[in-house]
Enzyme design. Structure first.
Site, PDB file in Angstrom:
ATOM      1  CB  SER A  46      -4.971  -0.208   1.938  1.00 14.84           C
ATOM      2  OG  SER A  46      -5.967  -1.156   2.256  1.00 14.84           O
ATOM      3  CE  LYS A  70      -3.479  -3.114   5.146  1.00 15.65           C
ATOM      4  NZ  LYS A  70      -3.461  -1.885   4.351  1.00 15.65           N
TER       5      LYS A  70
END
Length: 878
Positions: free
Chosen positions: A740, A783
């Site tokens: 990511s 996140k």
């Protein structure tokens, strides 16, 4: 043709009179007495005919047409009627019946003659007649008739017809069968029918004698066994071993009260017999007794009634847990399916059974009422078993999530909602298959497995069993416990689960299994396939604040012995405790820190220094010491080569900085090989910060993409290929991995090679490919929450993760500027300061004016103020 005779009618009940037979009868009905008086006044003859049904009233329609003309031989009058001795003369048929006031019921009769065989000397007829005489003699002998009387009976009649009538009268058959024999005029047919009847009686007597012999033999063995047992008890009393005999009897009674399957009962009976023959002082005696006690303690036929009330279940889940709405919805769906299945099963049983009220109305006697009450109890048992079967097969729920988010407490709530017993089995560190299946009895110290022990603890066959930490199972030389769980968690197999210690099947289909895990990837694939995953997310800081205010602080205040007014903790102090002293997805560490605050306050109050303690943000450091958690904060200045990424762990989400340095020492006209071990200055790539293999591959892919598109992005190709690229991710002691960070790596590389600034208020996540495509990643909610907590105002997400924004709280989403992208070309104008695409080239303008910086700072301050004032709805865990 015989003449007609008008004779009084003698109606008979449950008997038929044959010609040639003398029969004593009792007469008491008025119609019968009137007929007898009429016969006595005349020639003393009557027409004796059987009634079709046994009724007190004499009705013409209830009389047969064929009867016997009889003569009254003797009469004895009494208080209740008459005693007669009548002699049968011949068969007759009633042509019609007439009832008069003077004579009563009379019949116009005509005598019927037998049909003799064409040839009485025919061999077949003679053989038939002899066979009938022999079988009749045999039947009389086996019936216990004295030999003299039997011989007189047999020799008194020599002709076939009268002999058949005599046997037909004395043989035990229903009245309808005797009437049929009376109506049979053919002598040969009558002999044949009688022979069949006698043969049946003889066969029945043979079967009865065999059964009686078996019963006698069994009774003899039981009497012998009973006698030996009484002698054994007397010997044991003399030896002082009577207590052991009482223990065996007690075990036998306890096991008899259980509804064991046939296989289990046979095994237990065999062990009981061994126990009785074994010396109580031997070690084998203790082993057998322990085994039988384990069998007797199991809930073979004990179950609890489920409370399948969805509204109550929802109320209990909301009372025990706030939030976790996805999890609670899945649990309620699970309970709804069981409720409908149980309701349908009960309806089917009730359709097949008669209702209890109808049964009680139909019962005429006390015995009938008792039998139907037992039937009603049986119906209730059938309903319970039908509900259990209907709800037996269902998914095995696997709760997956970080520690402290409520997995175990949700399982407790399910048990409370169903009103079932709850048992927890801790599987963390289990490495032996015998812990699940048990040890075989051949081993010293053998014992049942944890599944059977949990059932003994629950004392019911349908508890809720929590298999805690199923991902922590180990493998050793003693076997793989996860393989043993395959049968336990398979609804198609666990109805015959066999524990090695028990050695007999036990039905686990009614047990509701719930498993928990932190890392589902550690669960073997066959075991994971048998469970349905329900994912638990971590709590946000706002949710933790509300949980602390409403539940943790009152609980710790009570545990510290403080009153409500003796300790007050402000919201700012609680928020500081959460952010500076804890880093977790759940609330366990938060409760421990609040417990420290409560204990220190209790110490001051107990010492008499103060009467009450109020803790604000400044006093948190005084009570708890220096901060132990240092979360990342958004950078204050825009820096070239430094991009802000986002990551997610089971403890929650946060931001991380990716730093890139490009140093050009040796000029080169052509590209150099990209290897980590290449000489400095030859365009090699250096990666530091404990990066995993996947993250290293992402860095190489991002560098290759940047070099391939150097001209479009305004990068000097000489610098792109000849520079030593050093990528570093701070917090080097912590391992990092995952794809990511690809977007952040690409932005940092383009920024470092083009000497352009990266916006410090922008965070990004997403996997990047060699063609510049941005692929989706996981953990988007955590996140973004971490980025918001760190002060980030703008985030960049892959286009395919746009749907994940629905999981964010509305107040957080309102304060973030979210950009969804599909390629790196869309990312760079947002992430790089003053960048934009014009005519297929990345162009850079002036840095943002001071007014723009001021506007950003003002928006950040406004968002922080709104966050402090607002109080969202929370998840709570108790």
């Amino acid at each position: 043709m015989t003449e007609r005779l008008m004779l009084p009618v003698l109606p008979l009940r449950e008997t038929v009179i044959f010609p040639g037979v003398a029969v004593p009868i009792s007469a008491g009905r008025p119609a019968t007495l009137k007929a007898i008086e009429t016969a006595l006044e005349g020639d003393r003859r009557l027409f004796a005919v059987a009634q079709k049904e046994n009724r007190d009233e004499v009705e013409i329609d209830n009389l047969h047409l064929v009867g016997t003309i009889v003569t009254i031989a003797q009469v004895q009058r009494g208080m209740g009627g008459m005693q007669l001795l009548i002699q049968g003369e011949t068969r007759a048929m009633a042509l019609h019946y007439t009832e008069t006031e003077d004579e009563g019921l009379v019949a116009s009769t005509r005598a019927m003659e037998e049909i003799e065989p064409l040839n009485e000397e025919d061999a077949a007829f003679v053989a038939l007649y002899r066979e009938l005489r022999e079988r009749a003699a045999e039947l009389g002998k086996r019936r216990g008739i004295p030999p003299e009387m039997l011989q007189q009976f047999m020799e008194g009649v020599r002709t076939p017809g009268p002999f058949a009538d005599l046997v037909a009268f004395y043989i035990e058959v229903p009245t309808e069968a005797k009437q049929k024999l009376l109506e049979t005029l053919s002598v040969e047919e009558r002999l044949r029918a009688l022979l069949v009847i006698i043969q049946r009686h003889l066969a029945l007597m043979d079967a009865q004698e065999d059964i009686q012999q078996q019963v006698q033999e069994e009774l003899g063995e039981r009497q012998r066994e009973m006698l030996l047992r009484e002698q054994m008890k007397a010997i044991q009393r003399e030896l002082g071993e009577d207590a052991e005999g009482a223990e065996v009897d007690d075990l036998r009674d306890r096991i008899a009260a259980r509804e064991l399957p046939e296989a289990a009962r046979d095994e237990v009976e065999r062990e009981l017999n061994r126990l009785e023959r074994t010396n109580p002082q031997s070690a084998e005696y203790q082993v057998i007794r322990t085994y039988l006690e384990s069998v007797a303690d199991l809930p073979w036929n004990a179950r609890t009634e489920d409370k399948l009330d969805l509204s109550l279940a929802e109320e209990i889940l909301d009372e025990d847990h706030f939030g976790l709405q996805d999890v609670k919805d899945r649990v309620l769906e699970f309970l709804a399916v069981r409720q409908l299945a149980a309701r349908r099963a009960v309806a089917e049983v009730k359709e097949e059974e008669v209702s209890e009220e109808e049964v009680m109305e139909a019962a005429d006697t006390a015995a009938d009422v008792e039998e139907e009450a037992q039937a009603s109890n049986g119906q209730e048992k059938d309903v319970a078993e039908a509900k259990a079967r209907a709800t037996a097969k269902g998914p095995i729920l696997l709760f997956v999530g970080p520690p402290g988010v409520g997995k175990t407490s949700i399982a407790k709530s399910i048990a409370r909602a169903l009103d079932r017993k709850y048992v927890r089995i801790a599987l963390g560190g289990v490495r032996d298959e015998a812990d699940v299946r048990g040890h075989r009895r051949t081993y010293v110290g053998a014992m049942p497995g944890r599944i059977v022990q949990a059932l003994k603890q629950a004392k019911t066959r349908n508890p809720v069993i929590l298999l805690d930490e199923v991902d922590k199972l180990g493998v050793s030389m003693q076997g793989d416990p996860s393989a043993a769980l395959l049968e336990v968690l398979d609804p198609a197999q666990n109805h015959e689960f066999t524990d090695h210690y028990l050695g007999v099947p036990f039905d686990l289909s009614e047990v509701l299994f719930v498993a928990t895990a932190n890392y589902p990837q550690n669960i073997p694939a066959p075991l994971f396939d048998r469970m349905e995953q329900v994912e638990f997310r971590g709590y946000t800081e706002r949710e933790k604040l509300a949980i602390a205010k409403r539940y943790l602080i009152p609980r710790q205040r009570e545990e510290a012995g403080l009153e409500d007014n003796e300790l007050e903790i402000s919201d700012e102090a609680t928020r500081a405790t959460i952010s500076q002293y804890t880093r977790e997805a759940g609330v366990r560490q938060i409760e421990r820190e609040i417990g420290k605050l409560a204990r220190k306050a209790a110490r001051r109050i107990a010492a008499g220094a103060v009467e009450q303690v109020h803790i604000d943000e400044e006093q948190v450091r005084e009570f708890l010491g220096r901060s132990r958690v240092h979360p990342e904060q958004a950078g204050r200045e825009d820096v070239a080569g430094v991009a802000t990424g986002m990551y997610y762990t089971p403890m929650g989400g946060d931001i991380m900085f990716i730093e890139v340095s490009a140093s050009q020492r040796v000029a080169a006209a052509v590209p150099s090989p990209e290897t980590e071990n290449a000489p400095v200055g030859m365009g090699n790539l250096v990666l530091t910060g404990q990066l995993g293999d996947v993250m290293k591959e992402s860095a190489r892919a991002a560098l290759t993409y940047a070099r391939a598109h150097a001209v479009r992005y305004g990068i000097d190709a000489r610098k792109a290929w000849a520079s030593e690229i050093h990528i570093h991710v701070p917090a080097g002691a912590i391992p990092k991995d995952g794809p990511s960070a690809g977007v952040a790596l690409a932005v940092a590389l383009v920024s470092a090679l083009s000497d352009r600034l990266v916006r410090s208020d922008v965070a990004m996540t997403g996997e990047v490919t060699l063609t510049g495509r941005v692929l989706p990643v996981g953990g988007v909610k955590e996140k973004l929450l971490g980025a918001h907590r760190a002060g980030i105002q703008t985030v960049i997400l892959p286009k395919q993760n746009e749907a994940d924004l629905e999981d964010l709280p509305a107040e957080v989403l309102d304060q973030l500027e979210v950009h969804v992208v599909e390629t790196i070309d869309e990312v760079l104008p947002i992430a790089l300061q003053g960048a934009s695409f014009r005519e297929g080239q990345l162009r850079f303008g002036e840095p943002p004016a001071p007014e723009e910086r001021a506007r950003r700072e003002k928006r950040a301050a406004k968002g922080a103020a709104r966050e402090a004032e607002s109080e969202p709805r929370f998840h709570r865990e108790r």
